[in-house]
Design a protein around this motif. Sequence first.
Motif, PDB file in Angstrom:
ATOM      1  N   GLY A   1      16.351 101.382  -5.981  1.00 31.10           N
ATOM      2  CA  GLY A   1      16.074 100.459  -4.893  1.00 31.10           C
ATOM      3  C   GLY A   1      16.974  99.240  -4.900  1.00 31.10           C
ATOM      4  O   GLY A   1      16.639  98.208  -4.295  1.00 31.10           O
ATOM      5  N   ILE A   2      18.133  99.330  -5.564  1.00 33.96           N
ATOM      6  CA  ILE A   2      19.065  98.208  -5.676  1.00 33.96           C
ATOM      7  C   ILE A   2      20.298  98.500  -4.835  1.00 33.96           C
ATOM      8  O   ILE A   2      20.958  99.530  -5.028  1.00 33.96           O
ATOM      9  CB  ILE A   2      19.487  97.980  -7.147  1.00 33.96           C
ATOM     10  CG1 ILE A   2      18.278  97.604  -7.995  1.00 33.96           C
ATOM     11  CG2 ILE A   2      20.571  96.909  -7.238  1.00 33.96           C
ATOM     12  CD1 ILE A   2      18.557  97.573  -9.487  1.00 33.96           C
ATOM     13  N   ASP A   3      20.623  97.596  -3.919  1.00 34.91           N
ATOM     14  CA  ASP A   3      21.796  97.739  -3.063  1.00 34.91           C
ATOM     15  C   ASP A   3      22.909  96.866  -3.634  1.00 34.91           C
ATOM     16  O   ASP A   3      22.949  95.651  -3.414  1.00 34.91           O
ATOM     17  CB  ASP A   3      21.458  97.313  -1.631  1.00 34.91           C
ATOM     18  CG  ASP A   3      22.571  97.632  -0.650  1.00 34.91           C
ATOM     19  OD1 ASP A   3      23.748  97.571  -1.043  1.00 34.91           O
ATOM     20  OD2 ASP A   3      22.258  97.937   0.516  1.00 34.91           O
ATOM     21  N   MET A   4      23.819  97.480  -4.393  1.00 36.46           N
ATOM     22  CA  MET A   4      24.870  96.734  -5.083  1.00 36.46           C
ATOM     23  C   MET A   4      25.810  96.034  -4.109  1.00 36.46           C
ATOM     24  O   MET A   4      26.299  94.927  -4.379  1.00 36.46           O
ATOM     25  CB  MET A   4      25.659  97.667  -6.001  1.00 36.46           C
ATOM     26  CG  MET A   4      24.830  98.380  -7.057  1.00 36.46           C
ATOM     27  SD  MET A   4      24.068  97.257  -8.247  1.00 36.46           S
ATOM     28  CE  MET A   4      25.477  96.842  -9.273  1.00 36.46           C
ATOM     29  N   MET A   5      26.086  96.646  -2.967  1.00 35.91           N
ATOM     30  CA  MET A   5      27.005  96.040  -2.011  1.00 35.91           C
ATOM     31  C   MET A   5      26.387  94.801  -1.369  1.00 35.91           C
ATOM     32  O   MET A   5      27.057  93.763  -1.233  1.00 35.91           O
ATOM     33  CB  MET A   5      27.408  97.052  -0.945  1.00 35.91           C
ATOM     34  CG  MET A   5      28.496  96.554  -0.011  1.00 35.91           C
ATOM     35  SD  MET A   5      29.012  97.796   1.193  1.00 35.91           S
ATOM     36  CE  MET A   5      29.848  98.968   0.119  1.00 35.91           C
ATOM     37  N   THR A   6      25.130  94.888  -0.993  1.00 32.08           N
ATOM     38  CA  THR A   6      24.462  93.723  -0.418  1.00 32.08           C
ATOM     39  C   THR A   6      24.385  92.588  -1.425  1.00 32.08           C
ATOM     40  O   THR A   6      24.579  91.408  -1.071  1.00 32.08           O
ATOM     41  CB  THR A   6      23.061  94.106   0.083  1.00 32.08           C
ATOM     42  OG1 THR A   6      23.192  95.043   1.159  1.00 32.08           O
ATOM     43  CG2 THR A   6      22.290  92.890   0.573  1.00 32.08           C
ATOM     44  N   LEU A   7      24.128  92.907  -2.680  1.00 33.73           N
ATOM     45  CA  LEU A   7      24.145  91.882  -3.726  1.00 33.73           C
ATOM     46  C   LEU A   7      25.501  91.191  -3.789  1.00 33.73           C
ATOM     47  O   LEU A   7      25.590  89.957  -3.860  1.00 33.73           O
ATOM     48  CB  LEU A   7      23.831  92.507  -5.088  1.00 33.73           C
ATOM     49  CG  LEU A   7      22.380  92.725  -5.476  1.00 33.73           C
ATOM     50  CD1 LEU A   7      22.310  93.471  -6.803  1.00 33.73           C
ATOM     51  CD2 LEU A   7      21.638  91.399  -5.582  1.00 33.73           C
ATOM     52  N   ALA A   8      26.564  91.999  -3.786  1.00 31.83           N
ATOM     53  CA  ALA A   8      27.913  91.443  -3.915  1.00 31.83           C
ATOM     54  C   ALA A   8      28.258  90.532  -2.746  1.00 31.83           C
ATOM     55  O   ALA A   8      28.885  89.476  -2.928  1.00 31.83           O
ATOM     56  CB  ALA A   8      28.928  92.572  -4.026  1.00 31.83           C
ATOM     57  N   LEU A   9      27.858  90.919  -1.535  1.00 25.70           N
ATOM     58  CA  LEU A   9      28.175  90.125  -0.350  1.00 25.70           C
ATOM     59  C   LEU A   9      27.313  88.865  -0.256  1.00 25.70           C
ATOM     60  O   LEU A   9      27.780  87.811   0.193  1.00 25.70           O
ATOM     61  CB  LEU A   9      27.969  90.982   0.905  1.00 25.70           C
ATOM     62  CG  LEU A   9      28.914  92.182   1.064  1.00 25.70           C
ATOM     63  CD1 LEU A   9      28.378  93.138   2.116  1.00 25.70           C
ATOM     64  CD2 LEU A   9      30.320  91.727   1.418  1.00 25.70           C
ATOM     65  N   GLY A  10      26.069  88.974  -0.678  1.00 24.92           N
ATOM     66  CA  GLY A  10      25.149  87.856  -0.519  1.00 24.92           C
ATOM     67  C   GLY A  10      25.165  86.842  -1.644  1.00 24.92           C
ATOM     68  O   GLY A  10      24.849  85.663  -1.432  1.00 24.92           O
TER      69      GLY A  10
END
Length: 432
Positions: free
Chosen positions: A302-311
């Motif tokens: 349930g972890i979105d690595m791309m969204t983490l990186a962008l946010g």
Amino acid sequence: MNPERTLLLVGATDETLIKAKALGLHVLLLQHPTKITPEQESLVDLVRVVDFTRWDLVEPIARELHEAPGFAAALSLTEPGLEGAASINDLFGLGGTGHEVALRFRDKGVMRRHFAALDPDAVRSAPLRDREDLDAFGSRHGYPFIVKPTDATASIGVRRVDGPSDIEGVWDEVRRLSGTRTDRVSTLFILRDFLMEEYLDGPEYSVESFSFAGRHVVAAITEKFTDPAHCAELGHAVPARLPSGAEEQVRESVARFLDQIGYRDGVSHTEIRIGKEGPKVIESHNRVAGDAIPELVRSAYGIDMMTLALGWPFRLVEELPDRPVAHAGASVRVLVGEPGTVESVEGVAEALRQEGVIDVRISAKPGDAVRPVRDNWDRLGLVAVAGPDTTAAVRRGAEVIRDSIRVRVLGADGRAGLADVAQVTEHTVESA
């Protein structure tokens, strides 16, 4: 447009832009002429088409955009854009990863030299400039050892030298690749420099991590399926089925590596092998993984690595806990075929409707040559699936390929056959 909520992206996929906009960010894009799409032009607030691997072209555009409309962060999640984004961070003091650290990640020779200066037991390596260097490295450090470009990805040009009889063929391959930038190399780099390094024995894994102001969180450890005959990856699975006690060793090893390389913020993808001496790093990248691994992590954890990186540069996302827990398993299985020519491709839509399927990416097209598998670009496609656990997901991926995907290949002998799932022979997985 508010500069404090504006991101400058150096290279991006359509998915990256969609997720950046979903966070409420204004997006400025530097995109390579060969990568720009109409959808990207419609998604971003402003785009400049430029060869972003050339700093002499990027710098004046970055200065112009920083003046107006302005931006608060520069970032890349694609290999060829990492150094440019880092140089922009340095130029304007934006606080993200700087060029010195980005170069340690991207250039494998620089990484090895950096760690050799820190640790007398670091992986032994040397630059490859002449044929005689191969003989000398083998004599000094023994066989097998690895030869690879310092700035490529997807196992392009990676060769294992098992003994003196391999040297002539490996040197011929190095000379053939040196100075080239083939269509199959997605990194946009010209292959110039090559490296020799100690062969690391043991099962291979990758570690998908995120660093929050120096706090390194291992989001997932990915089990990698490989064949000792070549360096191509034949599949991935999460959570990795690690030997007893190995998980904590991996976490500590990767956190130490990221500290020593000087990385503090953002996503990273680190490839390791676990041998008799414990985990050792093969290479690492300050970007998201390829091969649908981020989709596996999202499905299982349930972890979105791309969204983490962008946010994260704007603190729009919450930090991960120290020990994320998987609620399912997920895997990628790869499609391969006997040498020949692709006649037809069918079944993609059918496969996408199958239970548990996350994604289907078939790169093969009618008329394409099918080559013996030596690197990731020789594969014909992949299927990503979810399951109740890792083992179930690995088996389900093979079932989906065999039940639904039909890539017909005409062999050199005139006989037609279907491509099949790559056989997994990794230590923890039975052949499907």
